[in-house]
Design a protein around this motif. Structure first.
Motif, PDB file in Angstrom:
ATOM      1  N   LEU A   3       0.828  -1.200   0.000  1.00  0.00           N
ATOM      2  CA  LEU A   3       0.000   0.000   0.000  1.00  0.00           C
ATOM      3  C   LEU A   3       0.864   1.252   0.000  1.00  0.00           C
ATOM      4  CD1 LEU A   3      -2.713   1.408   0.162  1.00  0.00           C
ATOM      5  CD2 LEU A   3      -2.767   0.938   2.623  1.00  0.00           C
ATOM      6  N   THR A   4       2.051   1.161   0.573  1.00  0.00           N
ATOM      7  CA  THR A   4       2.943   2.324   0.567  1.00  0.00           C
ATOM      8  C   THR A   4       3.296   2.749  -0.854  1.00  0.00           C
ATOM      9  OG1 THR A   4       4.841   0.821   0.846  1.00  0.00           O
ATOM     10  CG2 THR A   4       3.938   1.840   2.835  1.00  0.00           C
ATOM     11  N   ASP A   5       3.401   1.787  -1.784  1.00  0.00           N
ATOM     12  CA  ASP A   5       3.696   2.135  -3.182  1.00  0.00           C
ATOM     13  C   ASP A   5       2.542   2.911  -3.809  1.00  0.00           C
ATOM     14  OD1 ASP A   5       6.234   0.813  -3.336  1.00  0.00           O
ATOM     15  OD2 ASP A   5       5.162  -1.087  -3.439  1.00  0.00           O
ATOM     16  N   VAL A   6       1.315   2.510  -3.486  1.00  0.00           N
ATOM     17  CA  VAL A   6       0.148   3.223  -3.991  1.00  0.00           C
ATOM     18  C   VAL A   6       0.099   4.631  -3.415  1.00  0.00           C
ATOM     19  CG1 VAL A   6      -2.381   3.291  -3.911  1.00  0.00           C
ATOM     20  CG2 VAL A   6      -1.201   1.159  -4.471  1.00  0.00           C
ATOM     21  N   THR A   8       2.622   6.411  -2.382  1.00  0.00           N
ATOM     22  CA  THR A   8       3.696   7.189  -3.016  1.00  0.00           C
ATOM     23  C   THR A   8       3.263   7.664  -4.396  1.00  0.00           C
ATOM     24  OG1 THR A   8       5.434   5.993  -1.814  1.00  0.00           O
ATOM     25  CG2 THR A   8       6.072   7.089  -3.858  1.00  0.00           C
ATOM     26  N   ALA A   9       2.638   6.783  -5.169  1.00  0.00           N
ATOM     27  CA  ALA A   9       2.155   7.165  -6.505  1.00  0.00           C
ATOM     28  C   ALA A   9       1.084   8.239  -6.409  1.00  0.00           C
ATOM     29  CB  ALA A   9       1.618   5.933  -7.229  1.00  0.00           C
ATOM     30  N   ALA A  10       0.187   8.113  -5.440  1.00  0.00           N
ATOM     31  CA  ALA A  10      -0.873   9.106  -5.268  1.00  0.00           C
ATOM     32  C   ALA A  10      -0.289  10.465  -4.884  1.00  0.00           C
ATOM     33  CB  ALA A  10      -1.859   8.632  -4.203  1.00  0.00           C
ATOM     34  N   ASN A  11       0.682  10.460  -3.998  1.00  0.00           N
ATOM     35  CA  ASN A  11       1.308  11.727  -3.588  1.00  0.00           C
ATOM     36  C   ASN A  11       2.027  12.391  -4.758  1.00  0.00           C
ATOM     37  OD1 ASN A  11       0.431  11.511  -0.939  1.00  0.00           O
ATOM     38  ND2 ASN A  11       2.299  10.494  -0.226  1.00  0.00           N
ATOM     39  N   ARG A  12       2.697  11.586  -5.564  1.00  0.00           N
ATOM     40  CA  ARG A  12       3.398  12.159  -6.725  1.00  0.00           C
ATOM     41  C   ARG A  12       2.398  12.819  -7.667  1.00  0.00           C
ATOM     42  NH1 ARG A  12       7.987   9.149 -10.231  1.00  0.00           N
ATOM     43  NH2 ARG A  12       9.295  10.437  -8.901  1.00  0.00           N
ATOM     44  N   LEU A  13       1.272  12.166  -7.883  1.00  0.00           N
ATOM     45  CA  LEU A  13       0.255  12.711  -8.779  1.00  0.00           C
ATOM     46  C   LEU A  13      -0.321  14.021  -8.243  1.00  0.00           C
ATOM     47  CD1 LEU A  13      -1.768  12.559 -11.143  1.00  0.00           C
ATOM     48  CD2 LEU A  13      -3.172  11.059  -9.705  1.00  0.00           C
ATOM     49  N   THR A  14      -0.731  14.033  -6.990  1.00  0.00           N
ATOM     50  CA  THR A  14      -1.366  15.236  -6.436  1.00  0.00           C
ATOM     51  C   THR A  14      -0.376  16.386  -6.340  1.00  0.00           C
ATOM     52  OG1 THR A  14      -1.040  14.360  -4.195  1.00  0.00           O
ATOM     53  CG2 THR A  14      -3.167  13.970  -5.238  1.00  0.00           C
ATOM     54  N   GLU A  15       0.862  16.094  -6.013  1.00  0.00           N
ATOM     55  CA  GLU A  15       1.875  17.152  -5.966  1.00  0.00           C
ATOM     56  C   GLU A  15       2.145  17.707  -7.360  1.00  0.00           C
ATOM     57  OE1 GLU A  15       5.234  15.414  -4.068  1.00  0.00           O
ATOM     58  OE2 GLU A  15       4.260  15.302  -2.090  1.00  0.00           O
ATOM     59  N   ASP A 127      -3.085  -3.738  -7.073  1.00  0.00           N
ATOM     60  CA  ASP A 127      -2.119  -3.686  -8.172  1.00  0.00           C
ATOM     61  C   ASP A 127      -2.636  -2.795  -9.302  1.00  0.00           C
ATOM     62  OD1 ASP A 127      -0.273  -5.324  -6.943  1.00  0.00           O
ATOM     63  OD2 ASP A 127      -0.920  -7.148  -7.976  1.00  0.00           O
ATOM     64  N   ALA A 128      -3.930  -2.941  -9.618  1.00  0.00           N
ATOM     65  CA  ALA A 128      -4.524  -2.111 -10.669  1.00  0.00           C
ATOM     66  C   ALA A 128      -4.478  -0.640 -10.288  1.00  0.00           C
ATOM     67  CB  ALA A 128      -5.963  -2.546 -10.925  1.00  0.00           C
ATOM     68  N   THR A 129      -4.696  -0.345  -9.022  1.00  0.00           N
ATOM     69  CA  THR A 129      -4.607   1.041  -8.551  1.00  0.00           C
ATOM     70  C   THR A 129      -3.202   1.581  -8.757  1.00  0.00           C
ATOM     71  OG1 THR A 129      -6.328   0.608  -6.894  1.00  0.00           O
ATOM     72  CG2 THR A 129      -4.942   2.541  -6.552  1.00  0.00           C
ATOM     73  N   TRP A 130      -2.212   0.795  -8.419  1.00  0.00           N
ATOM     74  CA  TRP A 130      -0.807   1.182  -8.619  1.00  0.00           C
ATOM     75  C   TRP A 130      -0.538   1.488 -10.089  1.00  0.00           C
ATOM     76  CZ3 TRP A 130       3.917  -2.601  -8.064  1.00  0.00           C
ATOM     77  CH2 TRP A 130       5.082  -1.866  -7.838  1.00  0.00           C
ATOM     78  N   PHE A 153       8.067  -1.308 -10.134  1.00  0.00           N
ATOM     79  CA  PHE A 153       6.858  -1.094 -10.928  1.00  0.00           C
ATOM     80  C   PHE A 153       7.074  -1.576 -12.350  1.00  0.00           C
ATOM     81  CE2 PHE A 153       4.268   1.408 -13.859  1.00  0.00           C
ATOM     82  CZ  PHE A 153       2.995   1.083 -13.386  1.00  0.00           C
ATOM     83  N   CYS A 154       8.230  -1.303 -12.923  1.00  0.00           N
ATOM     84  CA  CYS A 154       8.513  -1.786 -14.283  1.00  0.00           C
ATOM     85  C   CYS A 154       8.420  -3.306 -14.343  1.00  0.00           C
ATOM     86  CB  CYS A 154       9.905  -1.326 -14.721  1.00  0.00           C
ATOM     87  SG  CYS A 154      10.054   0.446 -15.023  1.00  0.00           S
ATOM     88  N   ALA A 155       8.989  -3.980 -13.351  1.00  0.00           N
ATOM     89  CA  ALA A 155       8.934  -5.445 -13.328  1.00  0.00           C
ATOM     90  C   ALA A 155       7.492  -5.927 -13.243  1.00  0.00           C
ATOM     91  CB  ALA A 155       9.750  -5.973 -12.153  1.00  0.00           C
ATOM     92  N   HIS A 156       6.700  -5.269 -12.411  1.00  0.00           N
ATOM     93  CA  HIS A 156       5.284  -5.642 -12.290  1.00  0.00           C
ATOM     94  C   HIS A 156       4.545  -5.400 -13.608  1.00  0.00           C
ATOM     95  CE1 HIS A 156       1.104  -5.650 -11.089  1.00  0.00           C
ATOM     96  NE2 HIS A 156       0.990  -4.408 -11.536  1.00  0.00           N
ATOM     97  N   LEU A 157       4.772  -4.251 -14.226  1.00  0.00           N
ATOM     98  CA  LEU A 157       4.037  -3.919 -15.438  1.00  0.00           C
ATOM     99  C   LEU A 157       4.401  -4.857 -16.585  1.00  0.00           C
ATOM    100  CD1 LEU A 157       1.937  -1.964 -16.552  1.00  0.00           C
ATOM    101  CD2 LEU A 157       3.802  -0.421 -17.215  1.00  0.00           C
ATOM    102  N   LEU A 158       5.669  -5.199 -16.710  1.00  0.00           N
ATOM    103  CA  LEU A 158       6.058  -6.147 -17.756  1.00  0.00           C
ATOM    104  C   LEU A 158       5.314  -7.472 -17.595  1.00  0.00           C
ATOM    105  CD1 LEU A 158       9.919  -5.592 -17.992  1.00  0.00           C
ATOM    106  CD2 LEU A 158       8.223  -5.011 -19.735  1.00  0.00           C
ATOM    107  N   ASP A 159       5.230  -7.968 -16.391  1.00  0.00           N
ATOM    108  CA  ASP A 159       4.544  -9.242 -16.175  1.00  0.00           C
ATOM    109  C   ASP A 159       3.044  -9.107 -16.408  1.00  0.00           C
ATOM    110  OD1 ASP A 159       6.674 -10.922 -15.712  1.00  0.00           O
ATOM    111  OD2 ASP A 159       6.728 -10.537 -13.575  1.00  0.00           O
ATOM    112  N   PHE A 160       2.446  -8.000 -15.988  1.00  0.00           N
ATOM    113  CA  PHE A 160       1.021  -7.804 -16.217  1.00  0.00           C
ATOM    114  C   PHE A 160       0.704  -7.751 -17.707  1.00  0.00           C
ATOM    115  CE2 PHE A 160      -2.375  -4.711 -17.141  1.00  0.00           C
ATOM    116  CZ  PHE A 160      -3.453  -5.406 -16.602  1.00  0.00           C
ATOM    117  N   LEU A 161       1.608  -7.177 -18.486  1.00  0.00           N
ATOM    118  CA  LEU A 161       1.361  -6.971 -19.908  1.00  0.00           C
ATOM    119  C   LEU A 161       1.809  -8.134 -20.792  1.00  0.00           C
ATOM    120  CD1 LEU A 161       2.375  -3.202 -20.216  1.00  0.00           C
ATOM    121  CD2 LEU A 161       0.065  -4.150 -20.228  1.00  0.00           C
TER     122      LEU A 161
END
Length: 222
Positions: A3-6, A8-15, A127-130, A153-161
């Protein structure tokens, strides 16, 4: 995925979007036909939809991701994309705050609960939220690009795709800064570049640095 990764991603977006002005909101994103207002509206609407998935799952119930399905989803994005910048950001911040609060309520024994998003579970939902927060932040065409995606995240996205690799193709990615990744069987297509550049290409985004090799025509996102 934590959840910390999500968060972090949310904070980056809002900032990134703090102080968004009208001209920037109306500007083009990297997604064909979508302004930044479209992307912001989509993220907000997705956040509300996923919040509902979480809330219903915790009650032992299932609910559609978007009332009215894909047509209603697309219509809502178009209807909301042209709102004033301040309204776009207020709506996004409210939606993300509610989503993070919902994820905070998920206990250790809840992650296997089913949801209708991809007919999966809460574990897949986070994961989808991330993915949604991270990829669409770079889609805004502001200061964040796929070069900023974290290596996990890159490793996760490659496997998802992986379903993007077409039949008859043995895709081999040789990152200059990570381990080799392979998928599929058939004719060899060997690509080299940084991990982020290769992941961006596989995700259908423009890499920030060169990708060398013969690129196959990829299938749509799964």
């Amino acid at each position: 995925m934590a959840l910390t990764d999500v968060k972090t991603a949310a904070n980056r977006l809002t900032e990134l979007l703090a102080g968004l002005d009208e001209a920037t909101a109306r500007g083009d994103s990297v997604l064909p036909g979508w302004s930044r207002g479209h992307v912001i509206t989509h993220i907000a609407n997705f956040s509300r939809a996923m919040t509902r998935q979480v809330e219903y799952a915790l009650r032992g119930e299932l609910v559609e991701v978007y009332d009215g399905g894909r047509p209603a989803r697309d219509a809502d994005i178009e209807a909301g994309a042209h709102r004033p910048a301040a309204e776009l950001i207020a709506d996004l911040n409210d939606a993300i705050t509610a989503l993070l609060a919902a994820w905070d309520r998920v206990g250790a024994d809840d992650w296997s609960l089913p949801i209708l998003h991809r007919n999966s579970t809460l574990a897949h939902g986070i994961d989808a939220t991330w993915r949604e927060l991270t990829v669409h932040t770079s889609d805004l065409s502001l200061a964040v690009t796929p070069a900023d995606w974290p290596a996990p995240f890159c490793a996760h996205l490659l496997d998802f795709l992986r379903p993007r690799t077409p039949d008859g193709v043995h895709l081999v990615l040789h990152p200059t800064d990570g381990p080799t990744w392979e998928n599929g069987t058939g004719e060899d297509h060997v690509l080299t570049g940084t991990l982020n550049a290769l992941t961006a290409w596989y995700a259908g985004r423009t890499p920030d640095s060169p990708v060398d090799g013969r690129r196959p025509e990829l299938l749509p996102w799964p």
